[in-house]
Scaffold this active site. Structure first.
Site, PDB file in Angstrom:
ATOM      1  N   ASP A 106     -16.307 -38.337  27.795  1.00  0.00           N
ATOM      2  CA  ASP A 106     -16.877 -39.060  26.469  1.00  0.00           C
ATOM      3  C   ASP A 106     -15.559 -38.637  25.686  1.00  0.00           C
ATOM      4  O   ASP A 106     -14.813 -37.955  25.864  1.00  0.00           O
ATOM      5  CB  ASP A 106     -18.126 -38.261  25.963  1.00  0.00           C
TER       6      ASP A 106
HETATM    7  N1  URA Z   1     -21.390 -35.044  30.618  1.00  0.00           N
HETATM    8  C1  URA Z   1     -21.200 -35.598  29.302  1.00  0.00           C
HETATM    9  O1  URA Z   1     -22.289 -35.555  28.666  1.00  0.00           O
HETATM   10  N2  URA Z   1     -20.168 -36.237  28.842  1.00  0.00           N
HETATM   11  C2  URA Z   1     -18.947 -36.075  29.510  1.00  0.00           C
HETATM   12  O2  URA Z   1     -18.110 -36.397  28.975  1.00  0.00           O
HETATM   13  C3  URA Z   1     -19.111 -35.565  30.920  1.00  0.00           C
HETATM   14  C4  URA Z   1     -20.331 -35.217  31.416  1.00  0.00           C
END
Ligand code: URA
Length: 235
Positions: A106
Site C-alpha cells: 500500500d
Molecule cells: N497488508 C496490508 O494491509 N498492506 C500492505 O501493504 C501489505 C499487506
C-alpha cells in the site's frame, strides 16, 4: 550464454537510438573488459562482460534484481497522481524498460520491495503459499492473546474470506508492535486482519520475504542490487 551485438546493447542500456549507439562506439566512448571497442557489431556477453561508457560502468545484465526500502507515499503502480511510483526512486543507471515491483504494498506501507524485469522470478516470489512475508505492524491497541490466537488459527475477514494461519510474535511488552508472517497476499491483508480482531494498523513495514530480509543498511528510498546468492533464494 547470451551474446549480443555491442551497438544493440548500448542502445538498450543507454536508451538511445541504434545510430547514436554506433556513434558512441566509433568515438571510442565504450570499453569492454577495459579495452576500447570501435566495432559496433562486436559480440559481447551482457551477463559477464564489464562494459563502460565514458568510464561509467553500465548495468547490462539480462535481468536486474533490486531491493528497495519503500518509503511512505510511494505507489507500486505507474500512476503518479496517487504518489511517487516506486520505480522512479531507482538510481538512473538501473532504470530500464520492463522493471516492475514484485507484488504490491500500500501507499503508506514501508519496507522490503523487490523490483525486477524477470517475470519468472517475480512469479516464484509471489506464488501463494511458498514464501512467508513478514511485517512489523504498529497497532492502535494491544493485541490480545485471544486476537493472536484467532490470527494464528486463520481468521475470517469481514467479507467472509477465511485466511490461512499467520505467525504472530510480540515485539514489545505492550503487545502493540507485532511481527506478522503471512503466506497469502490479499488486498490490504494485514490491515483487514487487524480489523477482524477489533484492532487497527497505525504503521506497517515489510521486513522479510522468504529468507531475504530488508538490508538494515538501507534507508527509506534507498535501493541496492541483490547478490547472485540472494537471487537464488526463491529458486
Ligand atoms: N497488508 C496490508 O494491509 N498492506 C500492505 O501493504 C501489505 C499487506
Amino acid at each position: 550464454m547470451s551474446l549480443i551485438r555491442l551497438d544493440k546493447l548500448i542502445a538498450d542500456v543507454l536508451r538511445i537510438s541504434r545510430k547514436q549507439a554506433i556513434q558512441q562506439i566509433k568515438s571510442g566512448a565504450v570499453t569492454v573488459n577495459g579495452q576500447i571497442v570501435y566495432a559496433p557489431d562486436q559480440k559481447c556477453n551482457r551477463d559477464t562482460d564489464h562494459i563502460c561508457h565514458n568510464d561509467t560502468p553500465l548495468y547490462c545484465q539480462t535481468h536486474l534484481y533490486i531491493m528497495l526500502y519503500k518509503p511512505q507515499n510511494t505507489v507500486c503502480t505507474a500512476d503518479a497522481t496517487e504518489g511517487i511510483p516506486v520505480v522512479e526512486l531507482l538510481p538512473a543507471q538501473w532504470r530500464r524498460k520492463g522493471l516492475f515491483p514484485v507484488g504490491r504494498l500500500d501507499k503508506d506501507t514501508t519496507g522490503l520491495l523487490l523490483i525486477t524485469d524477470d517475470g519468472a522470478f517475480a512469479h516464484r516470489v509471489i506464488a501463494p503459499g511458498k514464501h512467508l512475508k513478514y511485517y512489523h505492524a504498529q497497532l492502535a491497541e494491544p493485541l490480545t492473546e485471544q486476537g493472536a490466537a484467532l490470527l494464528r488459527d486463520g481468521v475470517a475477514l469481514a467479507d467472509g474470506t477465511i485466511l490461512q494461519s499467520a505467525q504472530i510474535d510480540f515485539l514489545d511488552h505492550r503487545h502493540q508492535l507485532v511481527q506478522i508472517g503471512i503466506k497469502e497476499g490479499k488486498y490490504h491483508q494485514i490491515k483487514r486482519m487487524a480489523a477482524a480482531v477489533g484492532n487497527r494498523v497505525i504503521t506497517l513495514k515489510r521486513v522479510q520475504i522468504g529468507d531475504l530480509r530488508l538490508d538494515p543498511s538501507l534507508k527509506p528510498g534507498q535501493a541496492r542490487l541483490l547478490t547472485p546468492a540472494e537471487q537464488k533464494v526463491y529458486n
